[in-house]
Motif scaffolding. Structure first.
Motif, PDB file in Angstrom:
ATOM      1  N   TYR B  35       0.844  -1.190   0.000  1.00  0.00           N
ATOM      2  CA  TYR B  35       0.000   0.000   0.000  1.00  0.00           C
ATOM      3  C   TYR B  35       0.880   1.241   0.000  1.00  0.00           C
ATOM      4  O   TYR B  35       2.006   1.220   0.506  1.00  0.00           O
ATOM      5  N   ARG B  36       0.341   2.336  -0.530  1.00  0.00           N
ATOM      6  CA  ARG B  36       0.984   3.637  -0.476  1.00  0.00           C
ATOM      7  C   ARG B  36       0.123   4.580   0.344  1.00  0.00           C
ATOM      8  O   ARG B  36      -1.114   4.519   0.270  1.00  0.00           O
ATOM      9  N   GLN B  37       0.780   5.450   1.105  1.00  0.00           N
ATOM     10  CA  GLN B  37       0.052   6.418   1.891  1.00  0.00           C
ATOM     11  C   GLN B  37       0.734   7.777   1.768  1.00  0.00           C
ATOM     12  O   GLN B  37       1.891   7.928   2.148  1.00  0.00           O
ATOM     13  N   ASN B  38      -0.006   8.725   1.217  1.00  0.00           N
ATOM     14  CA  ASN B  38       0.488  10.088   1.204  1.00  0.00           C
ATOM     15  C   ASN B  38       0.217  10.701   2.572  1.00  0.00           C
ATOM     16  O   ASN B  38      -0.711  10.300   3.273  1.00  0.00           O
ATOM     17  N   SER B  39       0.997  11.690   2.917  1.00  0.00           N
ATOM     18  CA  SER B  39       0.964  12.263   4.263  1.00  0.00           C
ATOM     19  C   SER B  39      -0.440  12.658   4.684  1.00  0.00           C
ATOM     20  O   SER B  39      -1.117  13.413   3.988  1.00  0.00           O
ATOM     21  N   GLY B  40      -0.886  12.120   5.817  1.00  0.00           N
ATOM     22  CA  GLY B  40      -2.173  12.492   6.378  1.00  0.00           C
ATOM     23  C   GLY B  40      -3.371  11.946   5.648  1.00  0.00           C
ATOM     24  O   GLY B  40      -4.501  12.357   5.928  1.00  0.00           O
ATOM     25  N   ARG B  41      -3.155  11.018   4.737  1.00  0.00           N
ATOM     26  CA  ARG B  41      -4.273  10.478   3.968  1.00  0.00           C
ATOM     27  C   ARG B  41      -4.449   8.982   4.223  1.00  0.00           C
ATOM     28  O   ARG B  41      -3.687   8.362   4.948  1.00  0.00           O
ATOM     29  N   GLY B  42      -5.489   8.415   3.624  1.00  0.00           N
ATOM     30  CA  GLY B  42      -5.701   6.975   3.729  1.00  0.00           C
ATOM     31  C   GLY B  42      -4.728   6.217   2.857  1.00  0.00           C
ATOM     32  O   GLY B  42      -3.934   6.791   2.122  1.00  0.00           O
ATOM     33  N   LEU B  43      -4.781   4.911   2.954  1.00  0.00           N
ATOM     34  CA  LEU B  43      -3.873   4.056   2.198  1.00  0.00           C
ATOM     35  C   LEU B  43      -4.485   3.674   0.857  1.00  0.00           C
ATOM     36  O   LEU B  43      -5.686   3.467   0.750  1.00  0.00           O
ATOM     37  N   VAL B  44      -3.632   3.563  -0.132  1.00  0.00           N
ATOM     38  CA  VAL B  44      -4.057   3.165  -1.467  1.00  0.00           C
ATOM     39  C   VAL B  44      -3.442   1.813  -1.784  1.00  0.00           C
ATOM     40  O   VAL B  44      -2.225   1.632  -1.680  1.00  0.00           O
ATOM     41  N   HIS B  45      -4.296   0.876  -2.160  1.00  0.00           N
ATOM     42  CA  HIS B  45      -3.835  -0.464  -2.507  1.00  0.00           C
ATOM     43  C   HIS B  45      -3.056  -0.433  -3.815  1.00  0.00           C
ATOM     44  O   HIS B  45      -3.524   0.103  -4.819  1.00  0.00           O
ATOM     45  N   LEU B  46      -1.837  -0.992  -3.803  1.00  0.00           N
ATOM     46  CA  LEU B  46      -1.002  -1.018  -4.993  1.00  0.00           C
ATOM     47  C   LEU B  46      -1.052  -2.365  -5.690  1.00  0.00           C
ATOM     48  O   LEU B  46      -1.301  -2.452  -6.900  1.00  0.00           O
ATOM     49  N   ILE B  47      -0.787  -3.421  -4.939  1.00  0.00           N
ATOM     50  CA  ILE B  47      -0.660  -4.722  -5.571  1.00  0.00           C
ATOM     51  C   ILE B  47      -0.813  -5.813  -4.525  1.00  0.00           C
ATOM     52  O   ILE B  47      -0.443  -5.633  -3.369  1.00  0.00           O
ATOM     53  N   LEU B  48      -1.387  -6.923  -4.919  1.00  0.00           N
ATOM     54  CA  LEU B  48      -1.530  -8.096  -4.052  1.00  0.00           C
ATOM     55  C   LEU B  48      -0.819  -9.253  -4.715  1.00  0.00           C
ATOM     56  O   LEU B  48      -0.986  -9.487  -5.914  1.00  0.00           O
TER      57      LEU B  48
END
Lengths: 116, 111
Positions: B35-48
């Motif tokens: 997952y990626r998370q930009n500062s102060g934001r929710g997480l974004v799923h990248l790859i499973l």
């Protein structure tokens, strides 16, 4: 459907007050998760619902915390008698069932709680 | 408790370079996610990646999984300033229904 929605985005409360957060998942997702994240750490699991049933709760979830998901749609997380240590980002995520291929989570933007 | 541990904790590279971050975990898994998370934001799923897979690609992302070493790596090729974020690996510990996250790698891409 615009993804997972969490409200409010920010909440400042005085110690000892009760707070409630809301999460609206993606409509076709039957699984809903609550996580807590403090600065510099990864998200920590709090609890998980499949439809309206709360199936797992972390030991992190003290008796001051309660979560509900009536009718298997939106969910609420309530913290009673807040403490300064409750200050964190509270993240909600939803997903399809594992049986459909182990999909990843879709996270909301979180609710940042500050207890003063 | 957090099962995954990312390495390094922080990484700073020039735009255009490749970024590699690693994740080690403790128990057997069914799936591992990044997952990626930009500062102060929710997480974004990248790859499973599933436990029976060894490598997976998605655009500029390449993920490998070595279940014998209980480790995974995420490679971001031709990095961009917009890739600046924290990256987390998450593992499902066997029969559990939740994913456990590591402490993350903070990536800074310098323009």
């Amino acid at each position: 459907d615009t993804g997972v929605s969490q409200n409010p985005r920010h909440k400042i409360t005085k110690r000892g007050q009760n707070v409630t957060f809301r999460c609206d998942p993606i409509s076709e997702h039957n699984r809903l998760y609550w996580y807590r994240q403090t600065l510099g750490q990864g998200p920590e699991f709090l609890t998980y619902f499949q439809n309206e049933a709360q199936l797992e709760k972390s030991r992190l979830l003290s008796d001051r915390f309660s979560a509900e998901r009536p009718k298997g749609s939106f969910s609420t997380l309530e913290i009673q008698r807040t403490e300064q240590g409750d200050s964190a980002m509270y993240l909600c995520a939803s997903s399809l069932s594992r049986g459909q291929g182990g999909y990843g989570y879709t996270f909301g933007s979180g609710t940042r709680l500050t207890v003063v | 408790s957090q099962q995954g541990e990312e390495d390094p904790q922080a990484l700073s590279i020039q735009e255009g370079e490749n970024a590699t971050m690693n994740c080690s975990y403790k128990t057997s898994i069914n799936n591992l996610q990044w997952y990626r998370q930009n500062s102060g934001r929710g997480l974004v799923h990248l790859i499973l990646i599933r436990s029976n897979e060894r490598e997976k690609h998605s655009g500029r992302l390449r993920v490998t999984l070595d279940t014998s070493k209980k480790s995974s790596s995420l490679l971001i090729t031709a990095s961009r300033a917009a890739d600046t974020a924290s990256y987390f690996c998450a593992t499902d510990a066997g029969a559990g229904n939740q994913f456990y996250f590591g402490t993350g790698t903070s990536l800074t891409v310098i323009p």
